[in-house]
Design an enzyme around this catalytic site. Structure first.
Site, PDB file in Angstrom:
ATOM      1  N   ASP A  30       0.820  -1.013  -0.005  1.00  0.00           N
ATOM      2  CA  ASP A  30       0.062  -0.069   0.098  1.00  0.00           C
ATOM      3  C   ASP A  30       0.793   1.361   0.056  1.00  0.00           C
ATOM      4  OD1 ASP A  30      -2.306  -1.451   0.000  1.00  0.00           O
ATOM      5  OD2 ASP A  30      -2.521  -1.422   2.069  1.00  0.00           O
ATOM      6  N   ARG A  32      -4.485   7.023  -1.052  1.00  0.00           N
ATOM      7  CA  ARG A  32      -3.434   7.340  -0.757  1.00  0.00           C
ATOM      8  C   ARG A  32      -2.560   7.618  -1.950  1.00  0.00           C
ATOM      9  NH1 ARG A  32      -2.972   3.960   3.429  1.00  0.00           N
ATOM     10  NH2 ARG A  32      -4.579   1.846   3.401  1.00  0.00           N
TER      11      ARG A  32
HETATM   12  C1  S3P Z   1      -5.478  -5.605   2.903  1.00  0.00           C
HETATM   13  C2  S3P Z   1      -4.772  -6.391   2.138  1.00  0.00           C
HETATM   14  C3  S3P Z   1      -3.893  -5.577   0.833  1.00  0.00           C
HETATM   15  C4  S3P Z   1      -3.892  -4.180   1.200  1.00  0.00           C
HETATM   16  C5  S3P Z   1      -5.317  -3.475   1.529  1.00  0.00           C
HETATM   17  C6  S3P Z   1      -5.555  -4.133   2.938  1.00  0.00           C
HETATM   18  C7  S3P Z   1      -6.017  -6.479   4.088  1.00  0.00           C
HETATM   19  O1  S3P Z   1      -4.742  -6.032  -0.299  1.00  0.00           O
HETATM   20  O2  S3P Z   1      -3.596  -3.508  -0.163  1.00  0.00           O
HETATM   21  O3  S3P Z   1      -5.036  -2.266   1.698  1.00  0.00           O
HETATM   22  O4  S3P Z   1      -6.369  -5.814   5.187  1.00  0.00           O
HETATM   23  O5  S3P Z   1      -5.895  -7.524   3.995  1.00  0.00           O
HETATM   24  P1  S3P Z   1      -4.609  -7.373  -1.219  1.00  0.00           P
HETATM   25  O6  S3P Z   1      -5.109  -8.457  -0.471  1.00  0.00           O
HETATM   26  O7  S3P Z   1      -5.345  -7.234  -2.405  1.00  0.00           O
HETATM   27  O8  S3P Z   1      -3.053  -7.348  -1.607  1.00  0.00           O
END
Ligand code: S3P
Length: 432
Positions: free
Chosen positions: A313, A385
């Site tokens: 992120d 972001r």
């Molecule tokens: C998250 C996992 C990530 C991240 C998101 C939050 C989570 O996504 O980008 O902001 O809380 O499990 P992805 O699982 O798509 O990588």
């Protein structure tokens, strides 16, 4: 909502950014599904987490708060949810939709999960496919939201994730709570493990080897107290800002430093940032520290692909750091950035380009040539972001930066304008 950020300044003092978004979502979900009361403090009161709270209220869970980051959830147990009378609105939140898909798959009633325009563009096949192979009944046109989930008996699976995704891993584990037998998920690279840690905190056995987590269905969760640390992903904007702005010296308090989340510290440190962790401690099963960051002279690097999922992120901020660094920075193995709240590679490339930075997009990343940031107007495409990263870029720009479409900052960091001004950023908000 737009931001106008005047150039220059430095970031100084001591601040606490809001609670971790991932941990906040999970505390609501597990608290609702647990037996007994769960008390949460430090909760992120951002729109994404509020959507998860509203979804469980709509299924009959009594939730008091949030007030000053405190929430009191009267858990109904794994089988105590009631059928919602309307679609559950996940807003902008991929985490809400994907994790709820796992929960809803195992209920005895039907539900619909919907979301905003951005969420309707994001891939849901990645949760639908494994959940279907557990027996779930899910309809979704073109693998996109809205998802129509009809509760069905589930059975355990042994699933290898095709991409590094904590949301997909978590959806499968949550469905596994309802499944007959054992559910295992293997991942191609480590991703955030807050679900596994919190399940254990709620008294649910999770077997975990390095890249594999397993649990047996049919257990129970018992209500807990959860103290949510500050979100390292929100702290990142300040790690960036204080690193690129001269005369900066900032302390970020009580930040979660789970090793599956600290890729940004390693990346910025390799680029020459001066970041020190102090007061290391453990709070509610999650490692926490205070982070001091001072101005540094950044240089471009090739970011090792193994660090990408650990900083997934943080790339909008890392792109800005790269633009302020001497030399070139290469990002690769980061194709997941194209399916976030926006296509973060394309939107960052467009924004940096309009500020006079040379950047070449690749399929799975970009090559960013450090240079001198001009002022100008940037469109965040509704991506929180990206809006916050460009706001920090103004600290090193030649003239003001105007950022369009910033309302979604409220999804993850509602008090960003105030807190960033408190630290020294010259940011004004206005509606156009
Ligand atoms: C998250 C996992 C990530 C991240 C998101 C939050 C989570 O996504 O980008 O902001 O809380 O499990 P992805 O699982 O798509 O990588």
């Amino acid at each position: 909502m737009e931001y106008l950020v005047q150039p220059g300044g430095s970031l100084r003092g001591r601040i606490r950014v809001p609670g971790d978004k991932s941990i906040s979502h999970r505390s609501v979900i597990l608290g609702a599904l647990a037996e007994g009361v769960t008390e949460v403090s430090g909760l992120l009161e951002g729109a994404d987490v509020l959507a998860t709270i509203a979804a469980f209220r709509a299924m009959g869970v009594q939730i008091e708060g949030p007030e000053n980051g405190r929430l009191r959830i009267h858990g109904v147990g794994l089988h105590g949810l009631q059928a919602p009378s309307e679609p559950l609105d996940c807003g902008n939140s991929g985490t809400a939709m994907r994790l709820l898909a796992g929960v809803m798959a195992g209920q005895r009633f039907a539900s619909t999960l919907m979301g905003d325009e951005s969420l309707q563009r994001r891939p849901m096949g990645r949760v639908i496919d494994p959940l279907r192979s557990m027996g779930a009944k899910i309809d979704a046109q073109g693998g996109k939201a809205p998802l129509h989930v009809d509760g069905a008996p589930l059975h355990g699976i042994d699933y290898t994730l095709p991409m590094a995704s904590a949301q997909v891993k978590s959806a499968i584990l949550l469905a596994g709570l309802y499944a007959d037998g054992k559910t295992c998920v293997s991942e191609p690279a480590p991703t955030r493990d807050h679900s596994e840690r919190m399940l254990r905190g709620f008294g649910y056995a999770v077997e975990q080897e390095s890249l594999r987590a397993c649990l047996h269905g049919g257990g129970r969760l018992s209500g807990q107290s959860i103290d949510v640390p500050a979100d390292i992903s929100s702290a990142t904007f300040f790690l960036l800002g204080a690193s690129i702005a001269p005369d900066s010296d900032l302390l970020l308090e009580n930040v979660g430093i789970n090793p599956t989340r600290t890729g940004v510290i390693e990346i910025l440190t390799r680029m020459g940032a001066r970041i020190d962790l102090t007061q290391l401690r453990e709070v509610g099963g999650e490692p926490v520290a205070d982070i001091r960051v001072r101005s540094g002279k950044l240089r471009g690097i090739a970011i090792p692909p193994r660090l990408v999922p650990l900083a997934i992120d943080e790339f909008p901020a890392i792109f800005i750091a790269a633009a302020c660094a001497e030399g070139q920075t290469r990002v690769s193995g980061a194709e997941e950035l194209r399916v976030k709240e926006s296509d973060r590679i394309a939107v960052m490339a467009r924004g940096l380009c309009s500020l006079g930075i040379a950047i070449e997009e690749t399929v799975d990343g970009a090559v960013i040539h450090g240079g001198e940031l001009q002022g100008g107007t940037v469109d965040s495409h509704g991506d929180h972001r990206i809006a916050m990263s460009f706001a920090m870029a103004a600290l090193r720009a030649q003239s003001a930066i105007e950022i369009r479409d910033c309302a979604n900052v409220a999804t993850s960091f509602p008090n960003f304008p105030e807190l960033s001004r408190q630290a020294g950023l010259h940011l004004q908000e206005f509606d156009k």
